[in-house]
Design a protein around this motif. Structure first.
Motif, PDB file in Angstrom:
ATOM      1  N   UNK A  58      40.307  22.379 -16.404  1.00 37.19           N
ATOM      2  CA  UNK A  58      39.235  22.216 -16.842  1.00 37.19           C
ATOM      3  C   UNK A  58      37.774  24.327 -15.736  1.00 37.19           C
ATOM      4  N   UNK A  59      37.887  24.712 -16.149  1.00 38.01           N
ATOM      5  CA  UNK A  59      37.582  26.026 -15.434  1.00 38.01           C
ATOM      6  C   UNK A  59      36.308  27.082 -15.697  1.00 38.01           C
ATOM      7  N   UNK A  60      35.097  26.092 -15.561  1.00 41.18           N
ATOM      8  CA  UNK A  60      33.911  27.187 -16.385  1.00 41.18           C
ATOM      9  C   UNK A  60      33.314  28.053 -14.822  1.00 41.18           C
ATOM     10  N   UNK A  61      32.807  28.975 -15.698  1.00 37.29           N
ATOM     11  CA  UNK A  61      32.363  30.280 -14.651  1.00 37.29           C
ATOM     12  C   UNK A  61      31.442  29.402 -13.548  1.00 37.29           C
ATOM     13  N   UNK A  62      31.717  29.818 -12.049  1.00 34.95           N
ATOM     14  CA  UNK A  62      31.126  30.303 -10.970  1.00 34.95           C
ATOM     15  C   UNK A  62      30.928  28.236 -10.932  1.00 34.95           C
ATOM     16  N   UNK A  63      31.969  27.552 -11.358  1.00 35.39           N
ATOM     17  CA  UNK A  63      31.943  26.130 -10.663  1.00 35.39           C
ATOM     18  C   UNK A  63      33.591  26.211 -10.295  1.00 35.39           C
ATOM     19  N   UNK A  64      33.578  24.533  -9.318  1.00 32.75           N
ATOM     20  CA  UNK A  64      34.461  24.699  -8.997  1.00 32.75           C
ATOM     21  C   UNK A  64      35.606  23.695 -10.172  1.00 32.75           C
ATOM     22  N   UNK A  65      36.903  23.726  -9.978  1.00 30.50           N
ATOM     23  CA  UNK A  65      37.575  23.258 -11.159  1.00 30.50           C
ATOM     24  C   UNK A  65      37.463  21.906 -11.552  1.00 30.50           C
ATOM     25  N   UNK A  66      37.812  21.345 -12.526  1.00 26.95           N
ATOM     26  CA  UNK A  66      38.140  20.141 -13.032  1.00 26.95           C
ATOM     27  C   UNK A  66      39.144  19.501 -13.284  1.00 26.95           C
ATOM     28  N   UNK A  67      39.768  18.280 -13.171  1.00 26.05           N
ATOM     29  CA  UNK A  67      40.831  17.545 -13.561  1.00 26.05           C
ATOM     30  C   UNK A  67      40.161  17.808 -15.051  1.00 26.05           C
ATOM     31  N   UNK A  68      41.406  17.948 -15.887  1.00 30.65           N
ATOM     32  CA  UNK A  68      40.774  17.241 -17.255  1.00 30.65           C
ATOM     33  C   UNK A  68      41.750  16.029 -18.121  1.00 30.65           C
ATOM     34  N   UNK A  69      41.227  15.372 -18.489  1.00 27.48           N
ATOM     35  CA  UNK A  69      41.810  14.248 -19.204  1.00 27.48           C
ATOM     36  C   UNK A  69      40.910  14.099 -20.542  1.00 27.48           C
ATOM     37  N   UNK A  70      41.110  12.449 -21.629  1.00 26.88           N
ATOM     38  CA  UNK A  70      40.943  12.234 -22.407  1.00 26.88           C
ATOM     39  C   UNK A  70      40.668  10.940 -22.473  1.00 26.88           C
ATOM     40  N   UNK A  71      40.167   9.923 -23.324  1.00 27.57           N
ATOM     41  CA  UNK A  71      40.022   8.594 -23.069  1.00 27.57           C
ATOM     42  C   UNK A  71      38.324   8.758 -24.735  1.00 27.57           C
ATOM     43  N   UNK A  72      38.623   7.099 -24.992  1.00 27.17           N
ATOM     44  CA  UNK A  72      38.071   6.903 -26.106  1.00 27.17           C
ATOM     45  C   UNK A  72      36.584   6.111 -25.444  1.00 27.17           C
ATOM     46  N   UNK A  73      35.777   6.274 -25.956  1.00 33.86           N
ATOM     47  CA  UNK A  73      33.972   6.301 -26.136  1.00 33.86           C
ATOM     48  C   UNK A  73      34.097   4.598 -25.297  1.00 33.86           C
ATOM     49  N   UNK A  74      35.026   3.746 -26.230  1.00 32.40           N
ATOM     50  CA  UNK A  74      35.070   2.204 -26.764  1.00 32.40           C
ATOM     51  C   UNK A  74      35.757   1.346 -25.268  1.00 32.40           C
ATOM     52  N   UNK A  75      36.843   2.719 -24.517  1.00 33.00           N
ATOM     53  CA  UNK A  75      37.384   1.698 -23.601  1.00 33.00           C
ATOM     54  C   UNK A  75      36.789   1.219 -22.416  1.00 33.00           C
ATOM     55  N   UNK A  76      36.966   0.611 -21.425  1.00 32.01           N
ATOM     56  CA  UNK A  76      36.367  -0.066 -20.444  1.00 32.01           C
ATOM     57  C   UNK A  76      35.785   0.893 -19.321  1.00 32.01           C
ATOM     58  N   UNK A  77      36.959   1.567 -19.454  1.00 32.25           N
ATOM     59  CA  UNK A  77      36.635   3.088 -17.742  1.00 32.25           C
ATOM     60  C   UNK A  77      34.994   3.268 -18.502  1.00 32.25           C
ATOM     61  N   UNK A  78      34.664   3.155 -19.284  1.00 35.90           N
ATOM     62  CA  UNK A  78      33.710   4.751 -19.788  1.00 35.90           C
ATOM     63  C   UNK A  78      32.412   3.751 -19.384  1.00 35.90           C
ATOM     64  N   UNK A  79      32.408   2.205 -19.555  1.00 34.77           N
ATOM     65  CA  UNK A  79      31.731   1.553 -19.151  1.00 34.77           C
ATOM     66  C   UNK A  79      31.557   1.087 -17.318  1.00 34.77           C
ATOM     67  N   UNK A  80      32.362   1.112 -16.227  1.00 37.55           N
ATOM     68  CA  UNK A  80      33.134   1.235 -15.430  1.00 37.55           C
ATOM     69  C   UNK A  80      32.181   2.660 -14.465  1.00 37.55           C
TER      70      UNK A  80
END
Length: 258
Positions: A58-80
């Motif tokens: 994900x490469x928005x203007x004037x910001x360094x690039x991000x690595x992009x993934x997706x997840x479920x809001x109910x997954x434990x990684x969100x709490x982490x």
């Protein structure tokens, strides 16, 4: 890695972005090269790791690039991530025998979850979330309508639907291929197996509500190249920001012992 013959210091992220893109391109024929291992820290302080699919940059203007993934809001990684946004990715490329480790802050953007360390406007992030949702396969979207991840499984397998369109207005043309092969009536195919358009809309809304965009901003990276003879080769990439200045990070690359 030919991409590592450039300058050792750079004012932008191309210092690491170019060699990483080279690794991705040279391994694209191997499906496993799009799988990364993401490590987070639980609120109790324990490390947890799982595999995610890399969805591009994900490469928005004037910001360094991000690595992009997706997840479920109910997954434990969100709490982490709500507890600590610092994570590390380990990414192995089997064809070129390269291991990338990438650490930084993780942002999670959803309808009911907003952990934003990107510095990017939320409206822009929501547009990217919507775009990422549309690019998911029907089967991939369906998992976001399944029962809560990690909870005890019941006996009703019908809850685990197999396909879901990006919205309830999706045309039925590609689904009609199943009809010609004996996959059911044209109406049921157009409705993805649901009994009514209202039920389909409810499922789509529920799934999209659970769907989150995940963005990793790299702060430190390293690549270990195992293919070199007679010795392996390893580089580290680090960014440094001058305190109290809103300037772009300066990236450095160091050749280190493997």
């Amino acid at each position: 890695m030919n991409a590592l013959t450039s300058a050792k210091v750079s004012g932008d992220s191309s210092l690491w972005r170019t060699p990483l893109q080279s690794s991705i391109s040279r391994n694209k024929s191997d499906r496993a090269s799009s799988w990364v291992q993401l490590a987070t820290i639980s609120p109790s302080g324990r490390p947890t790791v799982r595999t995610l699919v890399f969805r591009g940059f994900y490469e928005p203007p004037a910001v360094p690039p991000f690595l992009k993934f997706v997840t479920d809001r109910r997954s434990e990684k969100v709490t982490h991530i709500q507890s600590s946004p610092f994570v590390e990715v380990c990414w192995y490329f089997p064809i070129t025998r390269e291991q990338w480790r990438i650490s930084g802050k993780l942002s999670i953007i959803g309808k009911e979850v907003c952990i934003n360390h990107t510095g990017v406007n939320l409206d822009m992030l929501e547009e990217e979330r919507k775009l990422s949702w549309s690019k998911m396969s029907d089967a991939g979207r369906s998992s976001f309508a399944w029962p809560t991840p990690g909870e005890e499984r019941g006996e009703d397998d019908s809850l685990f639907i197999s396909a879901l369109p990006p919205n309830e207005e999706t045309k039925a043309e590609k689904r009609n291929e199943d009809v010609t092969k004996g996959g059911g009536s044209e109406q049921s195919s157009a409705l993805f197996g649901f009994s009514s358009k209202e039920e389909l809309k409810t499922a789509v809304d529920q799934a999209y509500n659970n769907f989150c965009l995940v963005l990793l901003e790299p702060e430190n990276l390293e690549v270990l190249c195992l293919k070199y003879n007679p010795t392996q080769k390893r580089w580290k990439f680090q960014q440094k920001k001058e305190e109290q200045k809103e300037e772009k990070a300066v990236w450095s690359r160091v050749f280190v012992n493997p």
